[in-house]
Design an enzyme around this catalytic site. Structure first.
Site, PDB file in Angstrom:
ATOM      1  N   ARG A 147      -4.382 -14.957  -5.120  1.00  0.00           N
ATOM      2  CA  ARG A 147      -2.984 -15.381  -4.919  1.00  0.00           C
ATOM      3  C   ARG A 147      -2.653 -15.564  -3.440  1.00  0.00           C
ATOM      4  O   ARG A 147      -1.702 -16.281  -3.113  1.00  0.00           O
ATOM      5  CB  ARG A 147      -2.021 -14.405  -5.617  1.00  0.00           C
ATOM      6  CG  ARG A 147      -2.092 -14.501  -7.140  1.00  0.00           C
ATOM      7  CD  ARG A 147      -1.127 -13.555  -7.828  1.00  0.00           C
ATOM      8  NE  ARG A 147      -1.358 -12.174  -7.511  1.00  0.00           N
ATOM      9  CZ  ARG A 147      -2.259 -11.388  -8.128  1.00  0.00           C
ATOM     10  NH1 ARG A 147      -2.996 -11.862  -9.112  1.00  0.00           N
ATOM     11  NH2 ARG A 147      -2.410 -10.135  -7.773  1.00  0.00           N
ATOM     12  N   GLU A 165      -8.389   2.692  -5.859  1.00  0.00           N
ATOM     13  CA  GLU A 165      -7.944   3.970  -6.412  1.00  0.00           C
ATOM     14  C   GLU A 165      -9.078   4.601  -7.231  1.00  0.00           C
ATOM     15  O   GLU A 165      -9.372   5.777  -7.125  1.00  0.00           O
ATOM     16  CB  GLU A 165      -6.707   3.737  -7.281  1.00  0.00           C
ATOM     17  CG  GLU A 165      -5.927   4.999  -7.545  1.00  0.00           C
ATOM     18  CD  GLU A 165      -4.659   4.709  -8.327  1.00  0.00           C
ATOM     19  OE1 GLU A 165      -4.330   3.526  -8.506  1.00  0.00           O
ATOM     20  OE2 GLU A 165      -4.012   5.676  -8.741  1.00  0.00           O
TER      21      GLU A 165
HETATM   22  P1  AMP Z   1      -3.983  -3.078  -1.947  1.00  0.00           P
HETATM   23  O1  AMP Z   1      -5.397  -3.327  -1.540  1.00  0.00           O
HETATM   24  O2  AMP Z   1      -3.769  -1.783  -2.632  1.00  0.00           O
HETATM   25  O3  AMP Z   1      -3.009  -3.302  -0.804  1.00  0.00           O
HETATM   26  O4  AMP Z   1      -3.640  -4.139  -3.076  1.00  0.00           O
HETATM   27  C1  AMP Z   1      -3.346  -5.419  -2.732  1.00  0.00           C
HETATM   28  C2  AMP Z   1      -3.932  -6.409  -3.703  1.00  0.00           C
HETATM   29  O5  AMP Z   1      -3.714  -6.029  -5.060  1.00  0.00           O
HETATM   30  C3  AMP Z   1      -3.252  -7.723  -3.498  1.00  0.00           C
HETATM   31  O6  AMP Z   1      -4.263  -8.705  -3.375  1.00  0.00           O
HETATM   32  C4  AMP Z   1      -2.378  -7.924  -4.708  1.00  0.00           C
HETATM   33  O7  AMP Z   1      -2.619  -9.209  -5.244  1.00  0.00           O
HETATM   34  C5  AMP Z   1      -2.778  -6.869  -5.714  1.00  0.00           C
HETATM   35  N1  AMP Z   1      -1.655  -6.000  -6.169  1.00  0.00           N
HETATM   36  C6  AMP Z   1      -1.542  -4.663  -5.947  1.00  0.00           C
HETATM   37  N2  AMP Z   1      -0.462  -4.147  -6.536  1.00  0.00           N
HETATM   38  C7  AMP Z   1       0.159  -5.179  -7.148  1.00  0.00           C
HETATM   39  C8  AMP Z   1       1.371  -5.300  -7.914  1.00  0.00           C
HETATM   40  N3  AMP Z   1       2.149  -4.241  -8.207  1.00  0.00           N
HETATM   41  N4  AMP Z   1       1.705  -6.523  -8.373  1.00  0.00           N
HETATM   42  C9  AMP Z   1       0.927  -7.593  -8.093  1.00  0.00           C
HETATM   43  N5  AMP Z   1      -0.209  -7.545  -7.393  1.00  0.00           N
HETATM   44  C10 AMP Z   1      -0.597  -6.357  -6.906  1.00  0.00           C
END
Ligand code: AMP
Length: 176
Positions: A63, A100
């Protein structure tokens, strides 16, 4: 008219328990489907970085591609895709990062960036910061510098920006 952030918040669709139980997924597709709102959103994501000397936008699969391409065009910058392992055809650099539960990895073409390039990283949602942190590590390994991170949504309550202390973060919409 309501401020942009209010209109974006009213348009993003929240889908509970997707892709797994306990996650409240932020579905951006209703924003993409509205021509004027999508344009305003990408402009808001590009605006803080005008005049920042950005030479390349690094967009994170998948995305992040949707926002990264118009932002690169708005800033007059090149576009570099960062992808899941095995998708890019030429020689890549790879960065593994913790999720996680378990680990994931991102790859970028090894010759896509070089010393002297100044990079804006773009993704749709900043959650824990693991993904953006891995992307910034890839950028720095090429000798390029990270100007910052522009996300459509910053889930502040997950503390992403505090895990990316050396990176300036901008967002069009925040939660928490
Ligand atoms: P992080 O690595 O934890 O910052 O997660 C970011 C990635 O996970 C991004 O590429 C987002 O597309 C996806 N992501 C994480 N949480 C969500 C959420 N609640 N809604 C949509 N996409 C999410």
């Amino acid at each position: 008219m309501l401020p942009l952030a209010d209109r974006l918040r009213a348009t993003v669709r929240e889908v509970p328990d997707f892709p797994k139980p306990g996650i409240l997924f932020k579905d951006i597709t209703p924003v993409l489907g509205q021509a004027a709102l999508f344009r305003e959103a990408t402009e808001a994501m590009a605006a803080p970085w005008r005049g920042a000397g950005v030479t390349h936008v690094v967009a994170i699969e998948s995305r992040g591609f949707l926002f990264g391409a118009p932002i690169a065009q708005a800033l007059g910058a090149g576009l570099v895709p960062v992808r899941k392992p095995g998708k890019l055809p030429a020689r890549t650099v790879r960065e593994d990062y913790a999720l996680e539960y378990g680990t994931d990895a991102l790859e970028m073409h090894a010759d896509a960036l070089a010393s002297g390039h100044r990079v804006l990283i773009v993704d749709d949602v900043l959650a824990t910061g693991g993904t953006a942190g891995a992307a910034s590590a890839l950028v720095r390994r090429t000798g390029a510098s990270v100007a910052g991170l522009s996300v459509f949504i910053d889930l502040l309550f997950l503390g992403g920006p505090t895990r990316l202390p050396a990176i300036k973060v901008s967002s069009a919409l925040t939660y928490g």
